[in-house]
Design a protein around this motif. Structure first.
Motif, PDB file in Angstrom:
ATOM      1  N   ASP A  40       0.831  -1.211   0.000  1.00  0.00           N
ATOM      2  CA  ASP A  40       0.000   0.000   0.000  1.00  0.00           C
ATOM      3  C   ASP A  40       0.862   1.257   0.000  1.00  0.00           C
ATOM      4  N   ALA A  41       1.931   1.253   0.798  1.00  0.00           N
ATOM      5  CA  ALA A  41       2.817   2.414   0.849  1.00  0.00           C
ATOM      6  C   ALA A  41       3.519   2.621  -0.489  1.00  0.00           C
ATOM      7  N   LEU A  42       3.946   1.540  -1.130  1.00  0.00           N
ATOM      8  CA  LEU A  42       4.586   1.658  -2.437  1.00  0.00           C
ATOM      9  C   LEU A  42       3.610   2.189  -3.483  1.00  0.00           C
ATOM     10  N   ASP A  43       2.378   1.705  -3.460  1.00  0.00           N
ATOM     11  CA  ASP A  43       1.375   2.197  -4.407  1.00  0.00           C
ATOM     12  C   ASP A  43       1.124   3.686  -4.228  1.00  0.00           C
ATOM     13  N   THR A  44       1.024   4.126  -2.981  1.00  0.00           N
ATOM     14  CA  THR A  44       0.822   5.547  -2.698  1.00  0.00           C
ATOM     15  C   THR A  44       2.006   6.363  -3.208  1.00  0.00           C
ATOM     16  N   GLY A  45       3.216   5.878  -2.957  1.00  0.00           N
ATOM     17  CA  GLY A  45       4.410   6.572  -3.423  1.00  0.00           C
ATOM     18  C   GLY A  45       4.470   6.641  -4.941  1.00  0.00           C
ATOM     19  N   ARG A  46       4.096   5.555  -5.608  1.00  0.00           N
ATOM     20  CA  ARG A  46       4.091   5.534  -7.079  1.00  0.00           C
ATOM     21  C   ARG A  46       3.106   6.552  -7.634  1.00  0.00           C
ATOM     22  N   LYS A  47       1.931   6.623  -7.028  1.00  0.00           N
ATOM     23  CA  LYS A  47       0.910   7.567  -7.488  1.00  0.00           C
ATOM     24  C   LYS A  47       1.385   9.006  -7.304  1.00  0.00           C
ATOM     25  N   GLU A  48       1.989   9.305  -6.155  1.00  0.00           N
ATOM     26  CA  GLU A  48       2.490  10.653  -5.900  1.00  0.00           C
ATOM     27  C   GLU A  48       3.613  11.000  -6.870  1.00  0.00           C
ATOM     28  N   TYR A  49       4.516  10.059  -7.095  1.00  0.00           N
ATOM     29  CA  TYR A  49       5.628  10.290  -8.013  1.00  0.00           C
ATOM     30  C   TYR A  49       5.119  10.546  -9.430  1.00  0.00           C
TER      31      TYR A  49
END
Length: 75
Positions: A40-49
């Protein structure tokens, strides 16, 4: 399982297995819970990036300056 029944989360499963003395099952549930949280944290980071990347590209294409107050460096 009925549609309105909620499947227990990995954290709930971890606590239940730990409380019942199933240490092996608790270990697996813990790994599953950590995998979910990291995912979940990686997905959030990918979306923000991706959002920041495309916003920056749009700004370059339209000639706008960065919105965060940073100065652009000519390369």
């Amino acid at each position: 399982m009925a549609d309105n029944e909620k499947q227990p989360s990995n954290v709930e499963t971890f606590v239940d297995k730990l409380a019942s003395g199933d240490n092996t099952g608790a270990g697996e549930a813990f790994k599953d819970a950590m995998r979910d949280k990291v995912g979940d944290a990686l997905d959030t980071g990918r979306k923000e990036y991706a959002s920041n990347l495309f916003n920056a590209a749009r700004d370059v294409m339209t000639g706008q300056t960065p919105s965060d107050g940073a100065t652009e460096v000519a390369v």
